[in-house]
Scaffold this active site. Structure first.
Site, mmCIF file in Angstrom:
data_model
loop_
_atom_site.group_PDB
_atom_site.id
_atom_site.type_symbol
_atom_site.label_atom_id
_atom_site.label_comp_id
_atom_site.label_asym_id
_atom_site.label_seq_id
_atom_site.Cartn_x
_atom_site.Cartn_y
_atom_site.Cartn_z
ATOM 1 N N ASP A 56 0.841 -1.200 0.000
ATOM 2 C CA ASP A 56 0.000 0.000 0.000
ATOM 3 C C ASP A 56 0.876 1.250 0.000
ATOM 4 O OD1 ASP A 56 -2.950 1.067 0.788
ATOM 5 O OD2 ASP A 56 -1.429 2.244 1.836
ATOM 6 N N HIS A 80 -8.034 9.420 -1.794
ATOM 7 C CA HIS A 80 -7.375 9.347 -0.488
ATOM 8 C C HIS A 80 -8.224 9.896 0.663
ATOM 9 C CE1 HIS A 80 -3.052 9.067 1.265
ATOM 10 N NE2 HIS A 80 -3.945 8.837 2.196
ATOM 11 N N TYR A 110 2.660 10.016 -0.175
ATOM 12 C CA TYR A 110 3.749 9.446 0.635
ATOM 13 C C TYR A 110 5.126 9.767 0.033
ATOM 14 C CZ TYR A 110 -0.001 6.523 2.709
ATOM 15 O OH TYR A 110 -1.153 6.070 3.309
ATOM 16 N N LYS A 153 -3.019 5.808 -4.058
ATOM 17 C CA LYS A 153 -4.150 6.701 -3.794
ATOM 18 C C LYS A 153 -3.898 8.064 -4.431
ATOM 19 C CE LYS A 153 -3.916 4.588 0.787
ATOM 20 N NZ LYS A 153 -2.471 4.488 1.041
#
Ligand SMILES: NC(=O)c1ccc[n+]([C@@H]2O[C@H](COP(=O)([O-])OP(=O)(O)OC[C@H]3O[C@@H](n4cnc5c(N)ncnc54)[C@H](OP(=O)(O)O)[C@@H]3O)[C@@H](O)[C@H]2O)c1
Length: 274
Positions: free
Chosen positions: A42, A105, A47, A72
């Site tokens: 994931d 998200h 990120y 996402k």
């Protein structure tokens, strides 16, 4: 390992999370996780580590088709053209021509939900994405998404651990064939040392972390994520398929839920929670 079947998606019940994981740690930990048997990774655009995730998967020796990969779309890419472009960028960074699951998200945005759900369907129709889903949605937004979407919505990724009661969201997900993907399983470390969880763990010769992860995957339609920068922890967190919690133990863990148990609640992104 268990697999959760949700509206046509076969999702490995435990996924390796990469939030707050800098590139160097990803390059070390994602190959280690794949070697340990994790087959679900994931990540997210926000990120900032999709490139390292892609590099790790490409060099791992594990066939891409054996890995369930999720990313996402971040909220500033929700306008149609930005959305499509951002997915192409994600795929380039991830060194793959598709992701298994693409999520919105967070829900709060000035871009209409119909436009975002339309974009999810468009990239799915183009073969860039196998399955689509949402994250941090309440039940009203889940229902709206299901109604707006041509393709089935396969998951809602939400905060879920023993201190938060997610029965309402779980019931709604099950009714529409969706799964719930749990994040923050460790409740930011709070589950470690909890006396009730510790007692159950001791009875099984397991750790608090293993008991919580097991409690999650033992629930119908629940997938869990687990993040760690430690290889030994990653090994232990995956070692949850050789024991079973009794109905009483499952219930005892549910009973730890508190009214103020939610940890992640950014006002600018979050919905009105159920
Ligand atoms: N959709 C969203 O909005 C959203 C939000 C948050 C997270 N997520 C996803 O969910 C994943 C999981 O959430 P999370 O990152 O908060 O991770 P988590 O799995 O709840 O772990 C949180 C912390 O617990 C520690 N930990 C892990 N295993 C442990 C163990 N066996 N014993 C003691 N401590 C342990 C880890 O520290 P060390 O690394 O130091 O071991 C980690 O930083 C994320 O990585 C991300 O992929 C999604």
């Amino acid at each position: 390992m268990f697999t959760v079947n949700a509206n046509g998606a076969k999702i490995p019940a435990i996924g390796f999370g990469t939030f707050r994981m800098p590139g160097a740690d990803v390059l070390r930990m994602v190959p280690a996780a794949l070697k340990l048997g994790y087959r679900h990774i994931d990540t997210a655009q926000i990120y900032g580590n999709e490139a390292e995730v892609g590099e790790s998967i490409a060099a791992s020796g594990v066939a891409r088709s054996d890995i369930f990969l999720t990313t996402k779309v971040w909220v500033d890419k929700y306008r149609h053209d930005d959305f499509i472009k951002s997915v192409d960028e994600s795929l380039k960074k991830l060194k793959t021509d598709y992701v298994d699951l693409l999520l919105l998200h967070w829900p709060k945005s000035t871009v209409p939900l119909a436009e975002r759900i339309g974009a999810l369907n468009e990239v799915r129709d183009a073969g860039k994405v196998r399955h689509i889903g949402v994250s941090n949605f309440n039940t009203a937004l889940m229902a709206e998404s299901v109604a707006l979407s041509k393709a089935p919505i396969v998951t809602n990724q939400i905060e879920y651990h023993p201190y938060i009661d997610q029965r309402i969201v779980l019931d709604a997900a099950r009714k529409s064939g969706m799964s719930i993907t749990a994040y923050y399983a460790m409740a930011d470390g709070k589950v470690i040392g909890d006396p009730a969880i510790k007692a159950i763990a001791a009875a099984h010769g397991k750790s608090e972390a293993q008991v919580v992860l097991r409690w999650l995957v033992q629930q119908d339609g629940v997938v869990t994520l687990s993040k760690t920068v430690g290889e030994e922890r990653a090994r232990r967190n995956f070692d949850i398929f050789d024991f079973e919690l009794s109905a009483g133990e499952m219930q005892a863990l549910h009973a730890l839920a508190k009214l103020n148990g939610r940890i992640v609640n950014p006002v600018n992104l979050a919905p009105q929670w159920d």
